[in-house]
Scaffold this motif. Structure first.
Motif, mmCIF file in Angstrom:
data_model
loop_
_atom_site.group_PDB
_atom_site.id
_atom_site.type_symbol
_atom_site.label_atom_id
_atom_site.label_comp_id
_atom_site.label_asym_id
_atom_site.label_seq_id
_atom_site.Cartn_x
_atom_site.Cartn_y
_atom_site.Cartn_z
ATOM 1 N N TYR A 154 -28.518 11.421 -48.951
ATOM 2 C CA TYR A 154 -29.331 12.488 -48.373
ATOM 3 C C TYR A 154 -29.371 12.383 -46.844
ATOM 4 O O TYR A 154 -29.275 13.394 -46.132
ATOM 5 C CB TYR A 154 -30.747 12.416 -48.938
ATOM 6 C CG TYR A 154 -31.708 13.398 -48.301
ATOM 7 C CD1 TYR A 154 -31.692 14.748 -48.654
ATOM 8 C CD2 TYR A 154 -32.630 12.973 -47.347
ATOM 9 C CE1 TYR A 154 -32.563 15.647 -48.067
ATOM 10 C CE2 TYR A 154 -33.506 13.861 -46.753
ATOM 11 C CZ TYR A 154 -33.467 15.201 -47.117
ATOM 12 O OH TYR A 154 -34.332 16.088 -46.518
ATOM 13 N N LEU A 155 -29.473 11.137 -46.345
ATOM 14 C CA LEU A 155 -29.544 10.923 -44.895
ATOM 15 C C LEU A 155 -28.172 10.928 -44.238
ATOM 16 O O LEU A 155 -28.052 11.232 -43.042
ATOM 17 C CB LEU A 155 -30.243 9.588 -44.598
ATOM 18 C CG LEU A 155 -31.708 9.487 -45.029
ATOM 19 C CD1 LEU A 155 -32.218 8.066 -44.841
ATOM 20 C CD2 LEU A 155 -32.568 10.469 -44.234
ATOM 21 N N GLN A 156 -27.123 10.583 -45.014
ATOM 22 C CA GLN A 156 -25.762 10.504 -44.479
ATOM 23 C C GLN A 156 -24.814 11.202 -45.464
ATOM 24 O O GLN A 156 -24.212 10.564 -46.319
ATOM 25 C CB GLN A 156 -25.360 9.042 -44.279
ATOM 26 C CG GLN A 156 -24.041 8.856 -43.570
ATOM 27 C CD GLN A 156 -23.656 7.391 -43.462
ATOM 28 O OE1 GLN A 156 -24.251 6.530 -44.107
ATOM 29 N NE2 GLN A 156 -22.651 7.090 -42.649
ATOM 30 N N PRO A 157 -24.646 12.523 -45.355
ATOM 31 C CA PRO A 157 -23.855 13.286 -46.326
ATOM 32 C C PRO A 157 -22.405 12.806 -46.469
ATOM 33 O O PRO A 157 -21.786 13.045 -47.510
ATOM 34 C CB PRO A 157 -23.916 14.716 -45.784
ATOM 35 C CG PRO A 157 -25.169 14.751 -44.966
ATOM 36 C CD PRO A 157 -25.284 13.395 -44.356
ATOM 37 N N ASN A 158 -21.855 12.163 -45.448
ATOM 38 C CA ASN A 158 -20.460 11.698 -45.527
ATOM 39 C C ASN A 158 -20.358 10.264 -46.033
ATOM 40 O O ASN A 158 -19.347 9.585 -45.830
ATOM 41 C CB ASN A 158 -19.785 11.811 -44.162
ATOM 42 C CG ASN A 158 -20.436 10.907 -43.116
ATOM 43 O OD1 ASN A 158 -21.565 10.430 -43.300
ATOM 44 N ND2 ASN A 158 -19.735 10.665 -42.027
ATOM 45 N N LEU A 159 -21.388 9.789 -46.722
ATOM 46 C CA LEU A 159 -21.457 8.394 -47.160
ATOM 47 C C LEU A 159 -20.264 7.992 -48.010
ATOM 48 O O LEU A 159 -19.760 6.869 -47.881
ATOM 49 C CB LEU A 159 -22.760 8.174 -47.956
ATOM 50 C CG LEU A 159 -22.954 6.789 -48.581
ATOM 51 C CD1 LEU A 159 -23.090 5.724 -47.491
ATOM 52 C CD2 LEU A 159 -24.178 6.777 -49.489
ATOM 53 N N GLY B 89 -5.054 1.599 -51.758
ATOM 54 C CA GLY B 89 -6.053 2.621 -51.441
ATOM 55 C C GLY B 89 -7.473 2.249 -51.814
ATOM 56 O O GLY B 89 -8.385 3.072 -51.695
ATOM 57 N N ILE B 90 -7.669 1.022 -52.280
ATOM 58 C CA ILE B 90 -9.000 0.547 -52.676
ATOM 59 C C ILE B 90 -9.504 -0.437 -51.631
ATOM 60 O O ILE B 90 -8.770 -1.351 -51.243
ATOM 61 C CB ILE B 90 -8.947 -0.140 -54.059
ATOM 62 C CG1 ILE B 90 -8.428 0.845 -55.108
ATOM 63 C CG2 ILE B 90 -10.320 -0.671 -54.459
ATOM 64 C CD1 ILE B 90 -8.203 0.224 -56.466
ATOM 65 N N PRO B 91 -10.740 -0.269 -51.138
ATOM 66 C CA PRO B 91 -11.269 -1.192 -50.126
ATOM 67 C C PRO B 91 -11.166 -2.644 -50.560
ATOM 68 O O PRO B 91 -11.379 -2.984 -51.735
ATOM 69 C CB PRO B 91 -12.731 -0.748 -49.980
ATOM 70 C CG PRO B 91 -12.727 0.695 -50.370
ATOM 71 C CD PRO B 91 -11.693 0.808 -51.451
ATOM 72 N N LEU B 92 -10.827 -3.517 -49.620
ATOM 73 C CA LEU B 92 -10.655 -4.937 -49.914
ATOM 74 C C LEU B 92 -11.919 -5.539 -50.519
ATOM 75 O O LEU B 92 -11.843 -6.433 -51.370
ATOM 76 C CB LEU B 92 -10.281 -5.680 -48.625
ATOM 77 C CG LEU B 92 -10.030 -7.181 -48.745
ATOM 78 C CD1 LEU B 92 -8.857 -7.455 -49.668
ATOM 79 C CD2 LEU B 92 -9.792 -7.800 -47.358
ATOM 80 N N THR B 93 -13.083 -5.058 -50.101
ATOM 81 C CA THR B 93 -14.344 -5.588 -50.619
ATOM 82 C C THR B 93 -14.446 -5.419 -52.128
ATOM 83 O O THR B 93 -14.955 -6.298 -52.830
ATOM 84 C CB THR B 93 -15.531 -4.895 -49.938
ATOM 85 O OG1 THR B 93 -15.419 -5.045 -48.517
ATOM 86 C CG2 THR B 93 -16.855 -5.495 -50.398
ATOM 87 N N ILE B 94 -13.966 -4.300 -52.639
ATOM 88 C CA ILE B 94 -14.010 -4.073 -54.087
ATOM 89 C C ILE B 94 -13.107 -5.063 -54.804
ATOM 90 O O ILE B 94 -13.462 -5.598 -55.871
ATOM 91 C CB ILE B 94 -13.620 -2.618 -54.408
ATOM 92 C CG1 ILE B 94 -14.669 -1.655 -53.825
ATOM 93 C CG2 ILE B 94 -13.475 -2.413 -55.913
ATOM 94 C CD1 ILE B 94 -14.375 -0.196 -54.085
ATOM 95 N N TRP B 95 -11.942 -5.343 -54.228
ATOM 96 C CA TRP B 95 -11.053 -6.345 -54.811
ATOM 97 C C TRP B 95 -11.741 -7.710 -54.853
ATOM 98 O O TRP B 95 -11.673 -8.423 -55.864
ATOM 99 C CB TRP B 95 -9.762 -6.437 -54.012
ATOM 100 C CG TRP B 95 -8.839 -5.273 -54.172
ATOM 101 C CD1 TRP B 95 -8.645 -4.265 -53.274
ATOM 102 C CD2 TRP B 95 -7.981 -4.976 -55.283
ATOM 103 N NE1 TRP B 95 -7.733 -3.358 -53.744
ATOM 104 C CE2 TRP B 95 -7.307 -3.770 -54.976
ATOM 105 C CE3 TRP B 95 -7.729 -5.610 -56.491
ATOM 106 C CZ2 TRP B 95 -6.391 -3.197 -55.850
ATOM 107 C CZ3 TRP B 95 -6.810 -5.045 -57.357
ATOM 108 C CH2 TRP B 95 -6.151 -3.848 -57.031
ATOM 109 N N GLY C 291 -15.887 1.198 -44.380
ATOM 110 C CA GLY C 291 -16.579 0.508 -43.292
ATOM 111 C C GLY C 291 -17.849 -0.177 -43.756
ATOM 112 O O GLY C 291 -18.121 -1.328 -43.384
ATOM 113 N N ASN C 292 -18.618 0.510 -44.583
ATOM 114 C CA ASN C 292 -19.856 -0.090 -45.101
ATOM 115 C C ASN C 292 -19.567 -1.292 -45.993
ATOM 116 O O ASN C 292 -20.225 -2.328 -45.897
ATOM 117 C CB ASN C 292 -20.661 0.945 -45.881
ATOM 118 C CG ASN C 292 -21.351 1.949 -44.980
ATOM 119 O OD1 ASN C 292 -21.665 1.641 -43.826
ATOM 120 N ND2 ASN C 292 -21.578 3.152 -45.484
ATOM 121 N N LEU C 293 -18.561 -1.158 -46.846
ATOM 122 C CA LEU C 293 -18.231 -2.247 -47.762
ATOM 123 C C LEU C 293 -17.724 -3.480 -47.018
ATOM 124 O O LEU C 293 -17.992 -4.614 -47.423
ATOM 125 C CB LEU C 293 -17.199 -1.783 -48.788
ATOM 126 C CG LEU C 293 -17.704 -0.793 -49.844
ATOM 127 C CD1 LEU C 293 -16.560 -0.313 -50.727
ATOM 128 C CD2 LEU C 293 -18.803 -1.424 -50.693
#
Length: 323
Positions: free
Chosen positions: A31-36, A165-171, A44-46
């Motif tokens: 809601y505060l950051q529509p492009n989340l 194409g998957i963020p490294l953090t998820i790996w 970047g967040n991850l």
């Protein structure tokens, strides 16, 4: 009856509450950051979450084993100082591997020191690790008296990669969960919960309580060193105090993930979810222009509720039965 079923469900799947909180936190963030959920913003967040995720995995194992480690943040600072001192922009691949190995070795030694004091000398975990945190913080300042150092750009780019194409953090999170699932299925996993739940009963049945407790602190030291590596690659530089503020969030994330501070219950998946919840709360505080001290207030409140919760539940039950 519904209450009893809910309690059993929560006990068997302690991460369900964390999932509910995660949905709420992400909803407010969106809601505060529509492009989340755009790939750039999400990645970047991850990346910011990754060091704390690794650190929290180690903290979770210690807490599940009936202990707690207040020194993990300063171990991160110590290893960070060591890495940026040993690795320069001109370091070869062999020198980088040696530096990382020494950093992990330093984490193992730090965890072993905590484990010896808590397991073999039978000192109180929270007091012991609070004391050793000053030792590790002092070593960090001795190695790197002031912020500085610069990591090779090749390493920092590697940290920002998105394999397939998957963020490294998820790996990394997936690897941590798979490792935990494998560990949980072994005899060691059963011993860990037995020691955390009822140490005396576990000892009476032949469980090597001392060695299991010792191993949890060594594992926490290893994870602290790996978290320091991730944090160093994230920032690209060093700071002798860079990890000092990570200890409390690691404990809070474990509690949010459904692991009891008294030990004997919990898991890694819920703890990793707890890290994302904390990160989302920080984003909410930032976008809502709320004073940053609210984050510390929220962290401390969660710990207090976690400590007081079981006592309050028992009190409510007694009053209900008496009435």
């Amino acid at each position: 009856m519904n209450t009893i079923k809910l309690q059993k469900l929560t006990f068997r799947h302690p991460y369900l509450f964390a999932l509910a909180l995660l949905v709420i936190a992400l909803g407010v963030n969106f809601y505060l950051q529509p492009n989340l959920f755009e790939q750039r913003v999400l990645s970047g967040n991850l990346r910011i979450f990754m060091p704390l995720m690794i650190l929290t995995a180690g903290q979770a194992i210690v807490i599940m084993g009936g202990g707690i480690d207040i020194s993990v943040g300063t171990i991160v600072s110590m290893v960070n100082a060591l890495l940026v001192t040993l690795i320069t922009r001109d370091s070869t691949a062999a020198e980088i591997i040696l530096a990382i190995s020494l950093g992990v070795g330093a984490g193992i030694l730090a965890g072993a020191l905590n484990g010896i004091c808590v397991s073999f000398l039978r000192l109180q975990p929270i007091i012991t690790t609070y004391a050793t945190s000053f030792i590790f913080a002092g070593i960090a300042l001795w190695i790197l008296p002031r912020p500085g150092g610069l990591m090779p750009s090749e390493l920092t780019r590697l940290y920002r990669a998105n394999p397939l194409g998957i963020p490294l953090t998820i790996w990394v999170a997936a690897v941590l969960i798979l490792l935990w699932v494998g560990l949980r299925a072994t005899r060691y996993g059963r011993y860990l919960f037995a020691v955390g739940g009822q140490a005396e009963a576990a000892y009476a049945t032949g469980v090597p309580v001392t060695l299991v407790r010792f191993s949890t602190y060594v594992l926490a030291g290893i994870m602290s060193a790996l978290a320091a590596l991730a944090l160093t690659l994230s920032t690209g530089t060093g700071d002798p105090r860079i990890g000092n503020d990570m200890t409390l969030p690691s404990v809070v994330a474990v509690v949010l993930g459904g692991t009891r501070l008294s030990g004997g219950q919990g898991g890694i998946a819920g703890s990793l979810i707890g890290v994302v919840i904390l990160g989302s709360i920080r984003n909410i505080i930032s976008f809502a222009n709320v004073p940053t001290w609210w984050q510390t207030f929220v962290d401390a409140s969660i710990i207090i509720v976690a400590l007081a919760g079981p006592g309050l539940v028992r009190l409510i039950r007694r009053r209900g039965q008496s009435s």
